[in-house]
Design an enzyme around this catalytic site. Structure first.
Site, PDB file in Angstrom:
ATOM      1  N   HIS A 115       0.838  -1.202   0.000  1.00  0.00           N
ATOM      2  CA  HIS A 115       0.000   0.000   0.000  1.00  0.00           C
ATOM      3  C   HIS A 115       0.880   1.262   0.000  1.00  0.00           C
ATOM      4  CE1 HIS A 115      -3.507   2.499   1.463  1.00  0.00           C
ATOM      5  NE2 HIS A 115      -2.497   3.221   1.936  1.00  0.00           N
ATOM      6  N   GLU A 116       1.842   1.293   0.918  1.00  0.00           N
ATOM      7  CA  GLU A 116       2.707   2.471   1.017  1.00  0.00           C
ATOM      8  C   GLU A 116       3.581   2.624  -0.221  1.00  0.00           C
ATOM      9  OE1 GLU A 116       2.143   4.611   3.186  1.00  0.00           O
ATOM     10  OE2 GLU A 116       0.803   3.365   4.391  1.00  0.00           O
ATOM     11  N   HIS A 159       1.793   4.850  -2.674  1.00  0.00           N
ATOM     12  CA  HIS A 159       1.967   6.274  -2.359  1.00  0.00           C
ATOM     13  C   HIS A 159       3.376   6.738  -2.730  1.00  0.00           C
ATOM     14  CE1 HIS A 159      -1.846   6.570  -0.401  1.00  0.00           C
ATOM     15  NE2 HIS A 159      -1.529   5.825   0.644  1.00  0.00           N
TER      16      HIS A 159
END
Length: 437
Positions: free
Chosen positions: A20-21, A24
């Site tokens: 997920h990170e 980003h």
């Protein structure tokens, strides 16, 4: 094996968080935003390694993760970073947020701050994290459904219930008590292995479609069955369905916590469930159904608080469809690996569970509340709308949305999220959900 399963599933969760990170991080770097930190977990740092201008690491509390982008909020109009001369109940908090946002800004970073990116770029950066969870969920579903396969109900009889017994009169050995009426299927002469060729003159390829026809059936129903080999004879059986109340699983029931019931026909048949690999079309259908179920569960989260409170403090039975924390879902993963299923089925179940978790992460992070990703997307959308409206009216650019002024609201939501999460974690420890494997 329980401990091994818990560890393996926890590692899968950590990978999901890091994945997920990474979304980003990749999008931020793509648009020129400097990222000083990429961390999995919170609290004290257990391990970190500097790579280029970013410190990658793992922290002690594995309940999430974050990347630190410089300049997440803009400075106050006409003011430098630091304490302002304005006053108010939340002004100190707002000033602290601005100062923290500017903490890592160095000479030359003026145009590498997050708030200086265009609104559509900021939206992509914040959406990229949840989108990575969606991609991972899709890949896991494809692996499970097309690689391993899943138990798929077929219109073939596995067992025939002998009698109709109310739940209050059920016996531990599942024997029929004296005087119990026969089930419609037992009366009609169904046998294990019978393949249902047609029901009321209609053919069905799946048990799910046949179930709907059974529930709506009434009166006298002709059923054509093919007996198992070696004979393979075709016979017509006559059914007299029995009406019963069955629970209706829908969004209204999940949100209210009050089950709804409908009246439908009952036969007393259980289908076979061989493990079958799914086609791409079936994968899409299954994934869509899973997505719908998770949406229903997320929408019902606020209504689950009383049941959680009762499970923790009043000793009430835990709702098997209620929320589960990182702790609880890891234990469930351990129970899957410790079960007596074949290894391939255990692995498929764990991957399927991890895929469902990633769908949940995708949806939860898109909720339009700070500090979640959706809470950053919504102001960027509002800013883009204001800029476009000003341009159409021939007015000057209104500037960025002042995210710092939303921080008191963000802190309030963060406290609520932590309290809710803490209640779920306690419930998973003192009154965990158990799997029937």
């Amino acid at each position: 094996m329980l401990v091994v399963g818990i560890v393996l599933f926890a590692l899968g969760l950590l990978f999901s968080i890091a994945w997920h990170e990474l979304g980003h991080f990749t999008a931020a770097r793509r648009f020129g935003v400097r990222v000083p930190e990429f961390m999995v977990g919170f609290g004290p740092t257990l391990f970190s390694r500097q790579r280029g201008e970013t410190s990658f690491g793992i922290k002690a509390i594995p309940l999430g993760g974050y990347i630190r982008m410089i300049g997440m909020v803009p400075p106050a109009p006409g003011e430098r970073i630091g304490r302002s001369r304005r006053s108010g109940p939340f002004q100190g908090l707002i000033d602290d947020v601005r100062a923290d946002s500017a903490r890592d800004i160095m000479p030359g970073d003026e145009d590498r701050q997050f708030w200086t990116r265009k609104p559509w770029q900021r939206i992509i950066v914040m959406f990229a994290g949840p989108f990575m969870n969606l991609i991972l969920a899709a890949v896991l579903f494809v692996i499970v459904l097309m690689g391993f396969g899943i138990p798929t109900s077929q219109p073939v009889v596995s067992t025939v219930s002998a009698c109709v017994v109310p739940a209050s009169q059920a016996t531990p050995d599942n024997r029929c008590p004296a005087g119990a009426p026969l089930t419609p299927a037992a009366q009609a002469g169904f046998r294990a292995g019978d393949r249902i060729v047609s029901f009321e003159g209609r053919t069905f390829d799946s048990w799910q479609d046949l179930q709907v026809a059974i529930r709506d059936a009434s009166g006298t129903v002709p059923v054509v069955v093919q007996r198992p080999q070696p004979n393979g004879t075709v016979q017509t059986l006559t059914l007299y369905p029995k009406l019963i109340e069955t629970q209706l699983l829908d969004l209204d029931s999940a949100q209210s916590g009050q089950p709804r019931y409908v009246t439908g026909s009952f036969l007393g048949l259980t289908p076979i469930q061989p493990v079958m690999r799914q086609t791409p079309a079936q994968v899409l259908d299954y994934t869509g159904q899973m997505f719908s179920n998770v949406v229903t569960s997320v929408a019902a989260l606020p209504h689950k608080v009383p049941a959680l409170f009762g499970a923790v403090f009043l000793g009430e039975q835990r709702d098997a469809t209620g929320p589960v924390s990182v702790v609880g879902v890891s234990v469930i993963g351990g129970e899957v690996l410790a079960s007596d299923q074949p290894v391939a089925e255990e692995l498929a179940t764990m991957l399927q569970l991890l895929a469902a978790v990633n769908v949940s992460l995708f949806l939860l992070n898109l909720l339009p509340i700070l500090p979640l990703d959706g809470g950053h997307i919504l102001p960027a959308l509002w800013e883009a709308a204001k800029k476009r409206l000003a341009r159409l009216r021939g007015r000057p650019d209104p500037g960025p949305v002042d995210m710092a002024r939303l921080m008191p609201i963000a802190y309030g939501f963060a406290i609520l999220i932590m309290l809710y999460g803490g209640l779920v974690i306690v419930a998973d420890i003192v009154n965990p959900i158990k799997l029937n494997l």
